[in-house]
Design a protein around this motif. Structure first.
Motif, PDB file in Angstrom:
ATOM      1  N   ILE A  79       0.846  -1.199   0.000  1.00  0.00           N
ATOM      2  CA  ILE A  79       0.000   0.000   0.000  1.00  0.00           C
ATOM      3  C   ILE A  79       0.880   1.248   0.000  1.00  0.00           C
ATOM      4  O   ILE A  79       1.718   1.413   0.892  1.00  0.00           O
ATOM      5  N   PRO A  80       0.714   2.140  -0.976  1.00  0.00           N
ATOM      6  CA  PRO A  80       1.505   3.376  -1.001  1.00  0.00           C
ATOM      7  C   PRO A  80       1.296   4.208   0.260  1.00  0.00           C
ATOM      8  O   PRO A  80       0.202   4.245   0.825  1.00  0.00           O
ATOM      9  N   SER A  81       2.373   4.871   0.680  1.00  0.00           N
ATOM     10  CA  SER A  81       2.322   5.654   1.907  1.00  0.00           C
ATOM     11  C   SER A  81       3.293   6.821   1.832  1.00  0.00           C
ATOM     12  O   SER A  81       4.364   6.705   1.230  1.00  0.00           O
ATOM     13  N   LYS A  82       2.918   7.932   2.436  1.00  0.00           N
ATOM     14  CA  LYS A  82       3.826   9.081   2.517  1.00  0.00           C
ATOM     15  C   LYS A  82       5.031   8.771   3.393  1.00  0.00           C
ATOM     16  O   LYS A  82       6.069   9.427   3.284  1.00  0.00           O
ATOM     17  N   LYS A  83       4.899   7.770   4.254  1.00  0.00           N
ATOM     18  CA  LYS A  83       5.983   7.420   5.178  1.00  0.00           C
ATOM     19  C   LYS A  83       6.954   6.405   4.583  1.00  0.00           C
ATOM     20  O   LYS A  83       8.046   6.219   5.109  1.00  0.00           O
ATOM     21  N   ARG A  84       6.558   5.755   3.502  1.00  0.00           N
ATOM     22  CA  ARG A  84       7.436   4.721   2.909  1.00  0.00           C
ATOM     23  C   ARG A  84       8.319   5.377   1.861  1.00  0.00           C
ATOM     24  O   ARG A  84       7.854   5.749   0.775  1.00  0.00           O
ATOM     25  N   ILE A  85       9.591   5.519   2.176  1.00  0.00           N
ATOM     26  CA  ILE A  85      10.530   6.246   1.324  1.00  0.00           C
ATOM     27  C   ILE A  85      11.461   5.261   0.612  1.00  0.00           C
ATOM     28  O   ILE A  85      12.029   4.374   1.228  1.00  0.00           O
ATOM     29  N   VAL A  86      11.607   5.456  -0.685  1.00  0.00           N
ATOM     30  CA  VAL A  86      12.485   4.602  -1.484  1.00  0.00           C
ATOM     31  C   VAL A  86      13.940   4.999  -1.246  1.00  0.00           C
ATOM     32  O   VAL A  86      14.272   6.190  -1.220  1.00  0.00           O
ATOM     33  N   LYS A  87      14.804   4.000  -1.095  1.00  0.00           N
ATOM     34  CA  LYS A  87      16.222   4.242  -0.845  1.00  0.00           C
ATOM     35  C   LYS A  87      17.074   3.666  -1.972  1.00  0.00           C
ATOM     36  O   LYS A  87      16.655   2.766  -2.692  1.00  0.00           O
ATOM     37  N   GLU A  88      18.274   4.194  -2.090  1.00  0.00           N
ATOM     38  CA  GLU A  88      19.256   3.663  -3.035  1.00  0.00           C
ATOM     39  C   GLU A  88      19.436   2.157  -2.798  1.00  0.00           C
ATOM     40  O   GLU A  88      19.596   1.709  -1.665  1.00  0.00           O
ATOM     41  N   GLY A  89      19.385   1.383  -3.881  1.00  0.00           N
ATOM     42  CA  GLY A  89      19.559  -0.054  -3.771  1.00  0.00           C
ATOM     43  C   GLY A  89      18.285  -0.843  -3.595  1.00  0.00           C
ATOM     44  O   GLY A  89      18.299  -2.084  -3.672  1.00  0.00           O
ATOM     45  N   ASP A  90      17.148  -0.158  -3.348  1.00  0.00           N
ATOM     46  CA  ASP A  90      15.864  -0.851  -3.239  1.00  0.00           C
ATOM     47  C   ASP A  90      15.423  -1.370  -4.603  1.00  0.00           C
ATOM     48  O   ASP A  90      15.756  -0.796  -5.646  1.00  0.00           O
ATOM     49  N   THR A 209      12.951 -18.701  -0.162  1.00  0.00           N
ATOM     50  CA  THR A 209      11.818 -19.612  -0.176  1.00  0.00           C
ATOM     51  C   THR A 209      10.658 -19.063  -0.993  1.00  0.00           C
ATOM     52  O   THR A 209      10.487 -17.842  -1.103  1.00  0.00           O
ATOM     53  N   TYR A 210       9.842 -19.973  -1.517  1.00  0.00           N
ATOM     54  CA  TYR A 210       8.635 -19.558  -2.243  1.00  0.00           C
ATOM     55  C   TYR A 210       7.514 -19.168  -1.285  1.00  0.00           C
ATOM     56  O   TYR A 210       6.514 -18.578  -1.687  1.00  0.00           O
ATOM     57  N   LYS A 211       7.685 -19.466  -0.003  1.00  0.00           N
ATOM     58  CA  LYS A 211       6.619 -19.214   0.962  1.00  0.00           C
ATOM     59  C   LYS A 211       6.484 -17.716   1.266  1.00  0.00           C
ATOM     60  O   LYS A 211       7.481 -16.989   1.300  1.00  0.00           O
ATOM     61  N   VAL A 212       5.240 -17.297   1.499  1.00  0.00           N
ATOM     62  CA  VAL A 212       4.956 -15.881   1.746  1.00  0.00           C
ATOM     63  C   VAL A 212       4.053 -15.746   2.962  1.00  0.00           C
ATOM     64  O   VAL A 212       3.485 -16.719   3.456  1.00  0.00           O
ATOM     65  N   LYS A 213       3.937 -14.502   3.429  1.00  0.00           N
ATOM     66  CA  LYS A 213       3.036 -14.212   4.543  1.00  0.00           C
ATOM     67  C   LYS A 213       2.343 -12.883   4.278  1.00  0.00           C
ATOM     68  O   LYS A 213       2.901 -11.985   3.641  1.00  0.00           O
ATOM     69  N   GLN A 214       1.116 -12.769   4.757  1.00  0.00           N
ATOM     70  CA  GLN A 214       0.366 -11.524   4.589  1.00  0.00           C
ATOM     71  C   GLN A 214       0.428 -10.709   5.876  1.00  0.00           C
ATOM     72  O   GLN A 214       0.310 -11.253   6.976  1.00  0.00           O
ATOM     73  N   LEU A 215       0.628  -9.398   5.729  1.00  0.00           N
ATOM     74  CA  LEU A 215       0.733  -8.534   6.898  1.00  0.00           C
ATOM     75  C   LEU A 215      -0.642  -8.194   7.467  1.00  0.00           C
ATOM     76  O   LEU A 215      -1.673  -8.443   6.841  1.00  0.00           O
ATOM     77  N   SER A 216      -0.635  -7.574   8.614  1.00  0.00           N
ATOM     78  CA  SER A 216      -1.884  -7.273   9.314  1.00  0.00           C
ATOM     79  C   SER A 216      -2.723  -6.212   8.617  1.00  0.00           C
ATOM     80  O   SER A 216      -3.896  -6.039   8.951  1.00  0.00           O
ATOM     81  N   ASP A 217      -2.136  -5.490   7.626  1.00  0.00           N
ATOM     82  CA  ASP A 217      -2.943  -4.504   6.895  1.00  0.00           C
ATOM     83  C   ASP A 217      -3.937  -5.176   5.952  1.00  0.00           C
ATOM     84  O   ASP A 217      -4.782  -4.518   5.345  1.00  0.00           O
ATOM     85  N   GLY A 218      -3.840  -6.503   5.828  1.00  0.00           N
ATOM     86  CA  GLY A 218      -4.777  -7.244   5.004  1.00  0.00           C
ATOM     87  C   GLY A 218      -4.445  -7.259   3.531  1.00  0.00           C
ATOM     88  O   GLY A 218      -5.157  -7.880   2.734  1.00  0.00           O
TER      89      GLY A 218
END
Length: 249
Positions: A79-90, A209-218
């Protein structure tokens, strides 16, 4: 039910797909150190609206944004957010689409912000190439399993894993239609591919691993081991002349 599109319907759908592809390109160009994922999302939203289309992810199932923007170990649905900032190497995976003329486009790509590690770059490159190999396998008379087998074989031979919990899908007047298009499976198995089918072919490939998990934001899905994931997608029409990528900018 699988809906086969006529040549006229494919022309209408292509317009939505081209806008989707252009929006993805514009959003990708916005990926730079210091930018927020909210800003990238706004770039995509503004572009789609300027083209006279609507962002089809916005409000879909309650999703709150134009694009799913997933960074590093996030696989999909970030989910896009004003708090999520992209960094060099991401590495930044952007998944978005537009609807116009009643038809949907859907595409995704993983963008490297600056320079990432060699193994992560190899993951990104492998995922992109696997998508094209999957597309090449989408020929009339073939099977859905041919697509997944092409993707799985290529990625696993290179030491990467294929996400099992999420797959590609049909696209048309609905964003998600039948059939499901797994990125794994056996050649020669599954639903037969017919001219007029329109499919979202979208490998989601992990470094660990191919396994994944979903966060609490749904919504946000991450790799279970915290290692990187890459995602590429195109909307493809199956025609008598072979597969045609509709989401071309």
């Amino acid at each position: 039910m699988i809906v086969l599109k006529s040549s006229r319907e494919l022309e209408l759908m292509k317009e939505a797909c081209v806008i989707s592809a252009q929006a993805l390109m514009v959003a990708g160009e916005a990926v730079k150190p210091g930018v927020s994922t909210w800003e990238i999302d706004k770039v995509a939203y503004d572009f789609i609206k300027k083209c006279g289309a609507e962002p089809n992810f916005l409000g879909y199932g309650g999703f709150p944004a134009t694009a799913c923007i997933s960074i590093n170990d996030e696989v999909i649905h970030g989910i896009p957010s004003k708090k999520r900032i992209v960094k060099e190497g991401d590495i930044v995976s952007i998944d978005l689409g537009a609807v116009k003329n009643g038809y949907n486009g859907d595409n995704a790509a993983t963008f490297i912000c600056g320079t990432c590690s060699p193994e992560v770059k190899r993951l990104v490159d492998t995922t992109r190439e696997a998508m094209f190999l999957g597309i090449e396998a989408a020929v009339p008379g073939g099977r859905v399993g041919d697509i997944g087998n092409a993707v799985q074989t290529y990625c696993e031979e290179r030491g990467f894993s294929v996400v099992r919990d999420f797959v590609g899908h049909g696209v048309g007047t609905k964003l998600h239609e039948e059939p499901s298009v797994p990125n794994f499976g056996h050649a020669g198995r599954g639903i037969r591919l017919l001219p007029g089918m329109t499919l979202a072919i979208e490998p989601m490939i992990n470094l660990g691993t191919y396994k994944v998990k979903q966060l609490s934001d749904g919504w946000t899905v991450k790799t279970a081991d915290g290692k990187a994931s890459a995602h590429f997608e195109n909307t493809v029409a199956i025609t008598n002349d072979g597969p045609v990528i509709l989401t071309k900018a």
